[in-house]
Design an enzyme around this catalytic site. Structure first.
Site, PDB file in Angstrom:
ATOM      1  N   LYS A 197      -4.739  -0.337  -9.290  1.00  0.00           N
ATOM      2  CA  LYS A 197      -4.120  -1.351  -8.437  1.00  0.00           C
ATOM      3  C   LYS A 197      -3.471  -2.408  -9.316  1.00  0.00           C
ATOM      4  CE  LYS A 197      -5.286  -4.508  -4.602  1.00  0.00           C
ATOM      5  NZ  LYS A 197      -6.374  -4.968  -3.695  1.00  0.00           N
ATOM      6  N   SER A 250      -5.598  -4.226   1.136  1.00  0.00           N
ATOM      7  CA  SER A 250      -4.447  -4.398   0.261  1.00  0.00           C
ATOM      8  C   SER A 250      -4.354  -3.348  -0.846  1.00  0.00           C
ATOM      9  CB  SER A 250      -4.498  -5.789  -0.386  1.00  0.00           C
ATOM     10  OG  SER A 250      -5.658  -5.938  -1.190  1.00  0.00           O
ATOM     11  N   SER A 300     -10.621  -4.592   1.510  1.00  0.00           N
ATOM     12  CA  SER A 300      -9.385  -4.031   0.961  1.00  0.00           C
ATOM     13  C   SER A 300      -9.549  -2.768   0.128  1.00  0.00           C
ATOM     14  CB  SER A 300      -8.654  -5.098   0.121  1.00  0.00           C
ATOM     15  OG  SER A 300      -8.065  -6.052   0.970  1.00  0.00           O
TER      16      SER A 300
END
Length: 296
Positions: free
Chosen positions: A80, A155, A179
């Site tokens: 990420k 996210s 998330s």
């Protein structure tokens, strides 16, 4: 090569250890997959192709020399774009950071590098992790690989989409209020939020420091456990890091016994509004757990 991208991280690790396949082959297969499908899924903001190939060759050389290697050596991991990484941009999904190249490495990505994992690229996310659909990235939305018209959650949606689309067997995400767990569920994979303080926040761009928790995503429970054990552990660079051994989650994933375990379920989970397929899978999971001796 198609077979390599559908294998789990545990299977890839075993195949490489046995000499049946090289880390270079595994890496190339996943880079080919990214090239083939990510123009539609849009899971990645940066693909570190040259660096991934170089590190895969290093792993193969170390294995050929007889050096003992860990279970993630040669296994591709998508990261990420909230983790600082030397040699790759870290944008947090925001054009504010643009092509920012951090001067330091996050503890977790450094641990993965030390373990021989191949950091294959940085994944899309809601800008500065503020969102739950990965529609709010400054670089455009990611898509759910099962249905490109739908969101992958967020996210950590880019990481979840990358794993679900077989572009990487493992990925790193962060979870402040769901998330990791939410995009994992939306993309049909496994994602876990470790206990707060169990995984280092050093080098993770903060959203809410008292809640932010890095964690693993994979296609099986065992795969996420393998990543969890390598990425976790006490870090003196993080003042909230737990100074205690990492629980044996891989052993639990391989040989765990749920007999006698009590599992609480929010009663609203059985309410109106859930799709029939979701409810069917939930019921199957409850029945399986109860057949193994758990009380739900």
């Amino acid at each position: 090569m198609d077979e390599l991208i559908t294998m789990t991280a545990a299977e890839l690790s075993a195949a490489m250890a046995a000499g049946d396949v090289s880390a270079a082959d595994v890496t190339e297969a996943h880079l080919d997959r990214i090239a083939a499908v990510d123009d539609r899924v849009k899971a990645f903001l940066h693909v570190a192709a040259d660096d991934a190939r170089a590190r895969a060759r290093e792993v193969d050389a170390r294995r050929k020399a007889g050096e003992p290697l860990g279970p993630l050596a040669g296994v591709p991991v998508a990261v990420k774009d909230l983790f600082t990484t030397i040699g790759m941009p870290t944008t947090c999904g925001s054009k504010i950071l643009g092509d920012w190249h951090p001067p330091y490495e996050s503890t977790i990505t450094q641990r993965l590098r030390n373990a021989g994992a191949i950091l294959i690229g940085k994944t899309n996310m809601d800008e500065f992790a503020m969102g739950s659909s990965t529609e709010n990235s400054g670089f455009g939305p990611s898509h759910n690989p099962w249905d490109l018209a739908k969101v992958p959650g967020g996210s950590s949606g880019g990481s979840a989409a990358a794993v679900a689309a077989h572009m990487a067997p493992l990925a790193l995400g962060t979870d402040t209020g769901g998330s990791i767990r939410q995009p994992a569920a939306v993309c049909g994979i496994v994602g876990t939020k470790p206990t707060y303080g169990g995984s280092s926040r050093y080098g993770v761009v903060a959203f809410a420091s008292s809640l932010d928790t890095p964690g693993p995503l994979g296609r099986t429970v065992l795969d996420t456990a393998l990543l969890h054990e390598v990425m976790s552990g006490h870090d003196p660079m993080d003042s909230t890091s737990i100074n205690a051994p990492v629980p044996p989650v891989v052993e639990a994933a391989r040989h765990g016994d749920v007999a006698g375990l009590r599992i609480g379920v929010v009663t609203e989970f059985a309410g109106d509004g859930y799709q029939p397929g979701v409810m069917a899978r939930f019921t199957e999971a409850v029945e399986l757990l109860e057949s193994l001796g758990a009380k739900v």
